[in-house]
Design a protein around this motif. Structure first.
Motif, PDB file in Angstrom:
ATOM      1  N   SER A   1       8.946  -5.485  -8.898  1.00 16.82           N
ATOM      2  CA  SER A   1       8.879  -6.942  -9.028  1.00 16.82           C
ATOM      3  C   SER A   1       8.043  -7.584  -7.934  1.00 16.82           C
ATOM      4  O   SER A   1       8.119  -7.195  -6.760  1.00 16.82           O
ATOM      5  CB  SER A   1      10.296  -7.519  -8.984  1.00 16.82           C
ATOM      6  N   GLY A   2       7.278  -8.589  -8.333  1.00 16.67           N
ATOM      7  CA  GLY A   2       6.504  -9.364  -7.381  1.00 16.67           C
ATOM      8  C   GLY A   2       7.385 -10.135  -6.412  1.00 16.67           C
ATOM      9  O   GLY A   2       6.926 -10.565  -5.358  1.00 16.67           O
ATOM     10  N   GLY A   3       8.645 -10.305  -6.743  1.00 15.45           N
ATOM     11  CA  GLY A   3       9.580 -10.985  -5.870  1.00 15.45           C
ATOM     12  C   GLY A   3      10.056 -10.139  -4.702  1.00 15.45           C
ATOM     13  O   GLY A   3      10.675 -10.651  -3.771  1.00 15.45           O
ATOM     14  N   ARG A   4       9.762  -8.845  -4.739  1.00 12.28           N
ATOM     15  CA  ARG A   4      10.181  -7.960  -3.646  1.00 12.28           C
ATOM     16  C   ARG A   4       9.153  -7.996  -2.529  1.00 12.28           C
ATOM     17  O   ARG A   4       7.954  -7.917  -2.767  1.00 12.28           O
ATOM     18  CB  ARG A   4      10.330  -6.527  -4.135  1.00 12.28           C
ATOM     19  N   LEU A   5       9.603  -8.103  -1.324  1.00 13.40           N
ATOM     20  CA  LEU A   5       8.731  -8.063  -0.167  1.00 13.40           C
ATOM     21  C   LEU A   5       8.022  -6.715  -0.124  1.00 13.40           C
ATOM     22  O   LEU A   5       8.645  -5.671  -0.344  1.00 13.40           O
ATOM     23  CB  LEU A   5       9.562  -8.275   1.105  1.00 13.40           C
ATOM     24  N   ASN A   6       6.728  -6.719   0.093  1.00 10.03           N
ATOM     25  CA  ASN A   6       5.923  -5.492   0.168  1.00 10.03           C
ATOM     26  C   ASN A   6       5.935  -4.689  -1.128  1.00 10.03           C
ATOM     27  O   ASN A   6       5.961  -3.459  -1.114  1.00 10.03           O
ATOM     28  CB  ASN A   6       6.385  -4.599   1.324  1.00 10.03           C
ATOM     29  N   ASN A   7       5.909  -5.372  -2.280  1.00 11.72           N
ATOM     30  CA  ASN A   7       5.984  -4.646  -3.544  1.00 11.72           C
ATOM     31  C   ASN A   7       4.806  -3.684  -3.732  1.00 11.72           C
ATOM     32  O   ASN A   7       4.962  -2.643  -4.350  1.00 11.72           O
ATOM     33  CB  ASN A   7       6.119  -5.596  -4.729  1.00 11.72           C
TER      34      ASN A   7
END
Length: 71
Positions: free
Chosen positions: A28-34
């Motif tokens: 997910s793009g919402g995860r930091l450092n995806n």
């Protein structure tokens, strides 16, 4: 019953060379450092796995489809 393969295509991807790629995982793009997470997962999966960026900022871990696994 057949399994539906989710695919993507990135025109500029040298590894896929214009072929469709099977989406193995979505980070997910919402995860930091995806992007880093997706790169690590691709290394773990090996055998040609690499990443494509989705327009919505998600990262796909993919593997290019070959004639043998495209059917």
């Amino acid at each position: 019953m057949t399994t539906v393969i989710r695919t993507t295509r990135a025109a500029g991807c040298r590894e896929c060379a214009g072929r469709d790629a099977e989406i193995l995982e979505v980070v997910s793009g919402g995860r930091l450092n995806n992007d880093r997470i997706a790169d690590q997962r691709a290394r773990e999966l090996g055998n040609g796995a690499h990443t494509h960026a989705a327009l919505n900022s998600d990262m796909y871990v993919v593997r290019a489809l070959t004639p043998e696994n495209a059917s």
